[in-house]
Design an enzyme around this catalytic site. Structure first.
Site, short mmCIF file in Angstrom:
data_model
loop_
_atom_site.label_atom_id
_atom_site.label_comp_id
_atom_site.label_asym_id
_atom_site.label_seq_id
_atom_site.Cartn_x
_atom_site.Cartn_y
_atom_site.Cartn_z
N ASP A 11 0.87 -1.18 0.00
CA ASP A 11 0.00 0.00 0.00
C ASP A 11 0.90 1.23 0.00
OD1 ASP A 11 -2.07 1.76 0.13
OD2 ASP A 11 -2.95 0.96 1.98
N ASP A 105 -2.64 2.26 -6.20
CA ASP A 105 -1.57 2.28 -5.20
C ASP A 105 -1.57 1.08 -4.27
OD1 ASP A 105 -3.96 3.07 -4.04
OD2 ASP A 105 -2.99 4.31 -2.54
N GLU A 106 -2.27 0.02 -4.64
CA GLU A 106 -2.45 -1.08 -3.69
C GLU A 106 -2.58 -2.40 -4.44
OE1 GLU A 106 -5.58 -2.11 -0.04
OE2 GLU A 106 -5.93 -0.41 -1.38
#
Length: 495
Positions: A11, A105-106
């Site tokens: 993350d 983003d993860e």
């Protein structure tokens, strides 16, 4: 559950805001808020410096400004975010063929499938190496969680924030989870959390003590049984490399309610075109067209029409969206419009335009209830802008006349064009300079907009890797100042 912590969850830390801080040296270490800048804008991401003031994602921007009046408020730059995300995701795919992205983003990674980790020591070493490689390639930090299941890996990465790594050894799950809030577990939102609190259950340990039967009684068979398993740390879900998009959609929130029916039709047409652009970009076509309308009183309606086959033809989508709009009363005003396509496929059906003319709108969806929150599920699919709260549209949508506005003046004599201007040439559009957008000046080079108003625009001239730059002010129509593409965060900006 695995016997070794070989599922990794990455993350990126405050991703949008961190990209802006890396891109703009003068903002490093300062409060940065990314999202919609208009009066109805919503925060997409806040830097950790801004979070100390109580600012968080999904908060109205107006409220954030009251909490953090000296923060830097910037529009999202999704082009740059996607570029950085592509770099990070490529690094994850070097570790394993099983990478499951959840957002820009993860992502989850199955390290065992990639042959890079089989026990705690090798998993930890891989995670530390990944964090270092991401820092070197992007200048950004990411938090890593390692565990024997997806749920625990995600919990670990959250506990590791910011810029840390946490490995949960198999066999220690219950001890780690017990003191945590029930909201830590997937599927426990505000409503379920409040329901459990009223029953005296606030921690994961108390969920286990309540027992499966009591949770089933309180929450129903599926939810109660699933929640009990998660409280015990049990999760057998596999990392899935491909996650099929269920829908593609776009939406705009307007600074001022729209009342003009012609203007509303024009906005729907533009949204339909943008939606098709995203649809084609994802390599899909779709069979069901969805219109979302949030009215002046926050009631939200969705209408849908299913075609005889999938299409990616903008004319078909525009026509369907226009028909759906005719069934919606917009008399009191409209604050948000959205167009989406569901029922995705990887092929198209020819000659749908004529077929779609015979199709009629379906009955209103269940989300049509005027509860002020409906429609979020109907339009929140892949490609939507809900995360930014319409941040990419506020301002750009305001003050525009729809294409039908010109049609309304048909038959009126046209004013003669000035000498030297081709007959029928459009007037140059007024240039808008949104805070945070990239620009380039003939003399001063690359920079970014700090703010604009009263016919002036203020620009700070700096770039990734430079020292904080100098601020200069220009007329908004300065011919030597032009919009620019974002520069890469790491490496030669001219390369």
């Amino acid at each position: 559950m695995r016997a070794a912590p070989t599922i990794l969850h990455l993350d990126m830390d405050a991703f949008y805001a961190s990209v802006e801080q890396a891109s703009k040296p003068s903002l490093r270490g300062k409060a940065v808020i990314v999202g919609g800048l208009g009066p109805r804008g919503v925060v997409a991401t806040a830097s950790y410096e801004a979070r100390r003031f109580g600012v968080h994602s999904a908060m109205p921007t107006a409220q954030a400004r009251r909490l953090c009046p000296n923060g830097a408020y910037l529009i999202p730059r999704f082009t740059l975010y996607r570029q950085v995300s592509d770099v990070v995701m490529a690094m994850l795919r070097e570790l394993s063929p099983l990478v499951e992205p959840l957002s820009l983003d993860e992502a989850f990674v199955d390290l065992e499938a990639g042959g890079v980790a089989f026990d705690s020591d090798s998993a930890r070493a891989t995670g530390e190496r990944l964090r270092a490689d991401i820092r070197a390639a992007t200048g950004l930090s990411g938090s890593v969680g390692l565990a024997g299941s997806k749920m625990l890996a995600k919990v670990a990465s959250e506990e590791a924030k910011p810029a840390g790594l946490l490995l949960i050894e198999p066999g220690t799950e219950r001890e780690l989870l017990a003191p945590m809030s029930v909201r830590t577990l997937p599927g426990v939102g505000p409503a379920t959390g409040e329901h459990l609190r009223r029953a005296g259950i606030t921690t994961v340990g108390e969920l286990v003590e309540a027992g499966e039967d009591e949770l089933v009684r309180m929450l129903g068979r599926a939810h109660g049984a699933g929640l009990y398993r998660m409280a015990l740390g049990l999760d057998d879900r596999a990392v899935v490399a491909e996650r099929d998009a269920k829908s593609v959609s776009v939406e705009d929130t307007f600074d001022v309610d729209l009342h003009d029916r012609v203007r509303i039709r024009g906005e729907v047409q533009r949204l339909a075109d943008r939606c098709v652009t995203r649809l084609r970009g994802s390599g899909h076509s779709g069979r069901t067209i969805v219109l979302k309308v949030r009215r002046y009183d926050f009631s939200t309606l969705t209408r849908s029409e299913t075609l005889r086959g999938p299409t990616d033809d903008p004319a078909v989508v525009r026509e369907a969206a226009a028909r759906l709009l005719e069934a919606v009363d917009t008399t009191g005003g409209v604050r948000l419009l959205g167009v989406g396509v569901t029922g995705l496929a990887d092929y198209t059906q020819e000659d749908l335009f004529a077929q779609s003319l015979a199709a009629g709108p379906e009955a209103p969806d269940a989300a049509d209830a005027a509860d002020g929150t409906g429609g979020a599920d109907g339009m929140g699919g892949a490609g939507g802008t809900g995360g930014a709260g319409g941040a990419d549209s506020t301002g750009a949508a305001a003050g525009r006349a729809g294409p039908e506005a010109a049609d309304g003046a048909a038959g009126a004599p046209e004013a003669p064009e000035p000498p030297g201007v081709p007959q029928g040439a459009p007037e140059p559009p007024e240039r808008r300079w949104a805070a945070g957008s990239d620009v380039r000046h003939v003399l001063y080079g690359p920079g970014w907009v700090q703010g604009s108003g009263v016919g002036r625009v203020t620009v700070r001239f700096e770039q990734p890797g430079s020292e904080p730059g100098r601020v200069r002010t220009f007329r908004v129509d300065d011919p030597e100042l032009e919009p620019s593409d974002p520069l890469p965060l790491v490496g030669d900006p001219t390369g």
